[in-house]
Motif scaffolding. Sequence first.
Motif, PDB file in Angstrom:
ATOM      1  N   HIS A   1       0.554  -1.286  -0.030  1.00  0.00           N
ATOM      2  CA  HIS A   1       0.103   0.078  -0.028  1.00  0.00           C
ATOM      3  C   HIS A   1       0.899   1.349   0.083  1.00  0.00           C
ATOM      4  O   HIS A   1       1.300   1.729   1.101  1.00  0.00           O
ATOM      5  CB  HIS A   1      -0.899  -0.009   1.151  1.00  0.00           C
ATOM      6  N   CYS A   2       1.111   2.062  -1.137  1.00  0.00           N
ATOM      7  CA  CYS A   2       1.870   2.924  -1.411  1.00  0.00           C
ATOM      8  C   CYS A   2       1.211   3.996  -2.253  1.00  0.00           C
ATOM      9  O   CYS A   2       1.869   4.339  -3.426  1.00  0.00           O
ATOM     10  CB  CYS A   2       3.302   2.514  -1.899  1.00  0.00           C
ATOM     11  N   ASP A   3       0.133   4.636  -1.944  1.00  0.00           N
ATOM     12  CA  ASP A   3      -0.653   5.329  -2.919  1.00  0.00           C
ATOM     13  C   ASP A   3       0.091   6.821  -2.439  1.00  0.00           C
ATOM     14  O   ASP A   3      -0.732   7.477  -1.774  1.00  0.00           O
ATOM     15  CB  ASP A   3      -2.052   5.277  -2.706  1.00  0.00           C
ATOM     16  N   PHE A   4       0.836   7.576  -3.382  1.00  0.00           N
ATOM     17  CA  PHE A   4       1.357   8.705  -2.975  1.00  0.00           C
ATOM     18  C   PHE A   4       0.577  10.019  -3.547  1.00  0.00           C
ATOM     19  O   PHE A   4       0.260  10.819  -2.989  1.00  0.00           O
ATOM     20  CB  PHE A   4       2.848   8.924  -3.831  1.00  0.00           C
ATOM     21  N   GLY A   5      -0.219   9.431  -4.553  1.00  0.00           N
ATOM     22  CA  GLY A   5      -1.154  10.362  -5.185  1.00  0.00           C
ATOM     23  C   GLY A   5      -2.187  10.748  -4.115  1.00  0.00           C
ATOM     24  O   GLY A   5      -2.883  11.871  -4.226  1.00  0.00           O
ATOM     25  N   ALA A   6      -2.522   9.785  -3.294  1.00  0.00           N
ATOM     26  CA  ALA A   6      -3.632  10.310  -2.262  1.00  0.00           C
ATOM     27  C   ALA A   6      -3.020  11.011  -1.073  1.00  0.00           C
ATOM     28  O   ALA A   6      -3.822  12.117  -0.691  1.00  0.00           O
ATOM     29  CB  ALA A   6      -4.351   9.108  -1.572  1.00  0.00           C
ATOM     30  N   VAL A   7      -1.903  11.159  -0.881  1.00  0.00           N
ATOM     31  CA  VAL A   7      -1.438  11.847   0.343  1.00  0.00           C
ATOM     32  C   VAL A   7      -0.675  13.219  -0.311  1.00  0.00           C
ATOM     33  O   VAL A   7      -0.585  14.034   0.628  1.00  0.00           O
ATOM     34  CB  VAL A   7      -0.319  11.013   0.989  1.00  0.00           C
ATOM     35  N   LEU A   8      -0.343  13.231  -1.444  1.00  0.00           N
ATOM     36  CA  LEU A   8       0.195  14.434  -2.019  1.00  0.00           C
ATOM     37  C   LEU A   8      -0.531  15.579  -1.724  1.00  0.00           C
ATOM     38  O   LEU A   8       0.237  16.768  -1.345  1.00  0.00           O
ATOM     39  CB  LEU A   8       0.741  14.210  -3.337  1.00  0.00           C
ATOM     40  N   PRO A   9      -1.897  15.605  -2.152  1.00  0.00           N
ATOM     41  CA  PRO A   9      -2.645  16.772  -2.171  1.00  0.00           C
ATOM     42  C   PRO A   9      -2.486  17.463  -0.326  1.00  0.00           C
ATOM     43  O   PRO A   9      -2.797  18.475  -0.245  1.00  0.00           O
ATOM     44  CB  PRO A   9      -4.222  16.394  -2.586  1.00  0.00           C
ATOM     45  N   ILE A  10      -2.589  16.330   0.484  1.00  0.00           N
ATOM     46  CA  ILE A  10      -2.668  16.786   1.779  1.00  0.00           C
ATOM     47  C   ILE A  10      -1.333  17.278   2.376  1.00  0.00           C
ATOM     48  O   ILE A  10      -1.293  18.268   2.947  1.00  0.00           O
ATOM     49  CB  ILE A  10      -2.883  15.472   2.723  1.00  0.00           C
ATOM     50  N   ALA A  11      -0.332  16.757   1.734  1.00  0.00           N
ATOM     51  CA  ALA A  11       0.773  17.527   2.407  1.00  0.00           C
ATOM     52  C   ALA A  11       1.047  18.818   1.421  1.00  0.00           C
ATOM     53  O   ALA A  11       1.520  19.695   2.044  1.00  0.00           O
ATOM     54  CB  ALA A  11       2.012  16.636   1.518  1.00  0.00           C
ATOM     55  N   ARG A  12       0.555  18.904   0.283  1.00  0.00           N
ATOM     56  CA  ARG A  12       0.794  20.320  -0.301  1.00  0.00           C
ATOM     57  C   ARG A  12      -0.175  21.250   0.433  1.00  0.00           C
ATOM     58  O   ARG A  12       0.205  22.305   0.595  1.00  0.00           O
ATOM     59  CB  ARG A  12       0.132  20.189  -1.535  1.00  0.00           C
ATOM     60  N   THR A  13      -1.430  21.034   0.723  1.00  0.00           N
ATOM     61  CA  THR A  13      -2.527  21.772   1.385  1.00  0.00           C
ATOM     62  C   THR A  13      -2.092  22.164   2.858  1.00  0.00           C
ATOM     63  O   THR A  13      -1.864  23.335   3.212  1.00  0.00           O
ATOM     64  CB  THR A  13      -3.639  21.213   1.512  1.00  0.00           C
ATOM     65  N   LEU A  14      -1.234  21.386   3.548  1.00  0.00           N
ATOM     66  CA  LEU A  14      -0.957  21.602   5.062  1.00  0.00           C
ATOM     67  C   LEU A  14       0.391  21.680   5.295  1.00  0.00           C
ATOM     68  O   LEU A  14       0.982  22.034   6.358  1.00  0.00           O
ATOM     69  CB  LEU A  14      -1.735  20.626   5.738  1.00  0.00           C
TER      70      LEU A  14
END
Length: 236
Positions: free
Chosen positions: A176-189
């Motif tokens: 389980h390594c979905d960078f695409g789901a976590v990238l927007p969170i890292a960018r926003t916060l």
Amino acid sequence: MRQPADDHAGDRRGGVSELRPAAGDRANAPRSRAPHEDLPLDRNQAILQAAKQVGSTLKRAEHPFALAGSVAVYAHGGTQNLQHDVDFCIRPEDADAVAATLRGAGLTVYTPPEDWLLKADCLGQQVDLIFELAHEPVTAELLGRARDLSVDSVLMPVLSPTDLLRGLLAAFSEHHCDFGAVLPIARTLREKIDWAALRRDCGDAPMPAAFFFILERLEIIPPAGAPATVPQEERR
């Protein structure tokens, strides 16, 4: 909230064994209906309504908890593009009491095959009550770092942005390594996250290290060794 279940094979934890239905099948669990309240047509609003109802119920009973997942990201200023469920963190030792409180409020609570959470149905939405985050038990210290924030006009404790992202990074694995789901969170916060702490806690693992590299190349965070910025929440 996703957490790879195969990493837990054969690893059982106590405290909630009496809550497991005989079949252990979510399809057989009755779905609760909140009295005097209709399910909103918009899915995002339905998830928010479920978060507000469960959060208010836990607050009234004075259970230690913190909102997590996509609704927590939204509370910290993220977009209202919520995922498929509502996530709350609770301590393992509070699982039985939390389940009893929610059942007393008319919700269906049951134990899934995964042994790190309980599940509930509220307004037709799935609610995950997580007592182990990224393979570590939820502690009083973790909940103590949560901040009271308004969630669609209801005040409740919300996991800190750093803890939210730490849980997501620690859950990365070969399966389980979905960078695409976590990238927007890292960018926003990004301005609210303690990146130095995340590098210290997660940076030696290959999947988080690869994610940090992507964030550096996208200029979301500075390269390792560059002066770290202080999260906005700590500047006050």
